[in-house]
Design an enzyme around this catalytic site. Sequence first.
Site, PDB file in Angstrom:
ATOM      1  N   ASP A  87       0.804  -1.224   0.000  1.00 48.79           N
ATOM      2  CA  ASP A  87       0.000   0.000   0.000  1.00 48.79           C
ATOM      3  C   ASP A  87       0.838   1.276   0.000  1.00 48.79           C
ATOM      4  O   ASP A  87       0.300   2.386   0.140  1.00 48.79           O
ATOM      5  CB  ASP A  87      -0.999  -0.029   1.164  1.00 48.79           C
ATOM      6  CG  ASP A  87      -2.042  -1.107   0.948  1.00 48.79           C
ATOM      7  OD1 ASP A  87      -2.429  -1.319  -0.221  1.00 48.79           O
ATOM      8  OD2 ASP A  87      -2.456  -1.754   1.921  1.00 48.79           O
ATOM      9  N   ASP A 148      -6.781  -5.197  -4.293  1.00 48.55           N
ATOM     10  CA  ASP A 148      -6.569  -3.794  -3.922  1.00 48.55           C
ATOM     11  C   ASP A 148      -5.310  -3.217  -4.571  1.00 48.55           C
ATOM     12  O   ASP A 148      -5.195  -2.011  -4.779  1.00 48.55           O
ATOM     13  CB  ASP A 148      -6.439  -3.639  -2.402  1.00 48.55           C
ATOM     14  CG  ASP A 148      -7.374  -4.523  -1.598  1.00 48.55           C
ATOM     15  OD1 ASP A 148      -7.720  -5.624  -2.090  1.00 48.55           O
ATOM     16  OD2 ASP A 148      -7.730  -4.160  -0.482  1.00 48.55           O
ATOM     17  N   THR A 208     -10.297 -15.222   0.301  1.00 49.34           N
ATOM     18  CA  THR A 208     -10.680 -13.871   0.725  1.00 49.34           C
ATOM     19  C   THR A 208     -10.035 -13.552   2.050  1.00 49.34           C
ATOM     20  O   THR A 208      -9.609 -14.460   2.785  1.00 49.34           O
ATOM     21  CB  THR A 208     -12.209 -13.720   0.833  1.00 49.34           C
ATOM     22  OG1 THR A 208     -12.532 -12.330   0.848  1.00 49.34           O
ATOM     23  CG2 THR A 208     -12.785 -14.391   2.073  1.00 49.34           C
ATOM     24  N   ARG A 220     -15.961  -4.236  -1.933  1.00 50.78           N
ATOM     25  CA  ARG A 220     -14.873  -3.255  -2.084  1.00 50.78           C
ATOM     26  C   ARG A 220     -13.771  -3.805  -2.991  1.00 50.78           C
ATOM     27  O   ARG A 220     -13.157  -3.042  -3.746  1.00 50.78           O
ATOM     28  CB  ARG A 220     -14.314  -2.823  -0.732  1.00 50.78           C
ATOM     29  CG  ARG A 220     -13.373  -1.642  -0.878  1.00 50.78           C
ATOM     30  CD  ARG A 220     -13.204  -0.799   0.368  1.00 50.78           C
ATOM     31  NE  ARG A 220     -12.471  -1.417   1.438  1.00 50.78           N
ATOM     32  CZ  ARG A 220     -12.971  -1.789   2.602  1.00 50.78           C
ATOM     33  NH1 ARG A 220     -14.266  -1.634   2.841  1.00 50.78           N
ATOM     34  NH2 ARG A 220     -12.230  -2.328   3.532  1.00 50.78           N
TER      35      ARG A 220
END
Length: 374
Positions: A87, A148, A208, A220
Amino acid sequence: MWKFAIEDALVKIKQNIQKHPGKLPHIIEGQRYDWGENNDWIEGFYTGMMWLAYEFGQDPFYKEAAESYLANFKHRLDHHIELDHHDIGFLYSLSAVAQWRVTGNTAARELALQAADALLARWRPKIGVIQAWGKEDDPENGGRIIIDCLLNLPLLFWAHEQTGDAKYYDVAMKHALKSQKFLVRGDGSSYHTFYFDTDNGNALRGGTHQGYRDGSTWTRGQAWGIYGFALAYRYTKHADFLSTSKRMARYFIDRLPEDAVVYWDFDVPVEDGTPRDSSASAITACGLLELLELIGNSDPDRALFEDALNRSMKSLVERYATTDLPDAEGLLKHGSYHVRGDRAPDDYMIWGDYYYLEALVRLERGIKGYWYET
Ligand code: GLY
């Protein structure tokens, strides 16, 4: 309608800056944020909102506030504080890249390039992916990707444009291709995460972390895919990325509930009190805005995407925004972080606030987020 919502958001961002100088919001239950240090994956969303606020109204208050955090982000990267994850893209796109893009500050550009190198260090050539979480030898996460990550790739595409060095583009492209092949299923739904064998790179299984169950579609995650593949297409012009984003968007839109803001997973049985994830709908609104720029005027999906965008944003503004709560720290109610893990299932999500504001300023004035070149 968008303007009123933006003005309310700007007031709340200013209140937060004044009330919590030098601090950053963390997710907590109870319709508030926990104000702390720069040590999570989410801090960039806060500075990103300050930059959007500045771009919208040119009030130097927001610019100065955002700039005041650059040293903090540099300290974090220099000392590698809680950065064993991918991230880095979210964190530094919405702080250092944003500052460079808006002001041309060269120290911000240098920091963003340093961040791109830190992200590149998570490339695992044997598997052909960027490792999502943990250190390289992490037994659980060593061969794991999550959807993501598609929103982390623009930092690498940006670094390629800035430096001309092909290594950034190659890694981002290869990771996006692998994500498309293994995270997106034939019907346009998605796995949140996928595991590979760290010894030989073989594909193992989808799963997941925050979704309802392995094989379900966490809303999301689907939203990250819609926006992320659209951005990957913008940078690479690889047509499959555009069609993947579109098919994921159709899957999302086909399953919108009556008020056009999604529950936390598409496969969870819906009953009274099932949590929503307003942040997933805010991210998807940005993805749809992106798609609407990329597809042609005669594209058969155009009307579907426009209608879904308008219904979702209208619902977010009228039913989910905190415009009726002048002291609220968050902009959007009813986001969920990790319902199955019982973590903030119905609270403010700072990324939900960021994407909600990004969608609003795009709708009102065409101001984009910081995922783009220059
Ligand atoms: N990227 C982590 C999340 O969406 O919760």
